[in-house]
Design a protein around this motif. Structure first.
Motif, short mmCIF file in Angstrom:
data_model
loop_
_atom_site.label_atom_id
_atom_site.label_comp_id
_atom_site.label_asym_id
_atom_site.label_seq_id
_atom_site.Cartn_x
_atom_site.Cartn_y
_atom_site.Cartn_z
N ARG A 96 1.50 0.75 -6.12
CA ARG A 96 1.31 1.52 -4.89
C ARG A 96 -0.11 1.29 -4.36
O ARG A 96 -1.09 1.52 -5.03
CB ARG A 96 1.56 3.00 -5.15
CG ARG A 96 1.37 3.79 -3.90
CD ARG A 96 2.32 4.77 -3.44
NE ARG A 96 3.70 4.67 -3.73
CZ ARG A 96 4.48 5.72 -3.85
NH1 ARG A 96 3.98 6.93 -3.72
NH2 ARG A 96 5.76 5.59 -4.07
N THR A 133 3.17 4.80 1.17
CA THR A 133 4.24 4.33 0.29
C THR A 133 4.21 2.81 0.11
O THR A 133 4.97 2.28 -0.70
CB THR A 133 5.63 4.72 0.85
OG1 THR A 133 5.82 4.08 2.11
CG2 THR A 133 5.74 6.22 1.00
N GLU A 180 3.51 -0.93 -1.09
CA GLU A 180 3.24 -1.48 -2.41
C GLU A 180 2.79 -2.93 -2.31
O GLU A 180 3.11 -3.62 -1.35
CB GLU A 180 4.50 -1.38 -3.29
CG GLU A 180 4.88 0.05 -3.60
CD GLU A 180 6.03 0.16 -4.59
OE1 GLU A 180 6.79 -0.81 -4.75
OE2 GLU A 180 6.14 1.21 -5.22
#
Length: 118
Positions: A3, A34, A36
């Motif tokens: 993340r 959110t 990644e």
């Protein structure tokens, strides 16, 4: 995958006291927490290198870390770099631009960073 928000928070919290001690405002613009990435160590190294450089150059003003979908921008309102210095600091995944009246912007391409991990 890792993340991105954890990496950015760690770097921001590490550099915030240094910025405050230098009387430089450090801001964070991170709309999507959110997101990644695949290669966090490489990104951490790039962020630390360019934030440290920006704090070293900036005697007053503001440094902003802006996270977008495909890039992280570090904008430093306090300094201007010459074109040769910008070229030396740039790489395939990092672009450095500087303009009088606007300061210096370092753009780290997240797509290029992740591709190197594949």
């Amino acid at each position: 995958m890792h993340r991105l928000s954890f990496i950015i928070s760690e770097i921001y919290n590490k550099f915030l006291p240094l910025a405050e001690n230098s009387k430089v405002k450090l801001s964070l613009d991170f709309p999507d927490t959110t997101q990644e990435i695949a290669n966090p160590e490489q990104l951490k190294a790039e962020l630390e290198k360019h934030l440290d450089s920006a704090l070293t150059r900036t005697k007053s003003g503001e440094i902003t870390i802006s996270v977008q979908k495909h890039a992280i921008r570090i904008t430093d309102s306090g300094t201007i770099l010459s074109k040769p210095i910008c070229a030396l600091m740039s790489s395939p995944r990092v672009q450095v631009k500087s303009r009088v009246g606007f300061g210096t912007t370092v753009t780290i391409n997240l797509s290029a960073t992740d591709k190197t991990a594949e």
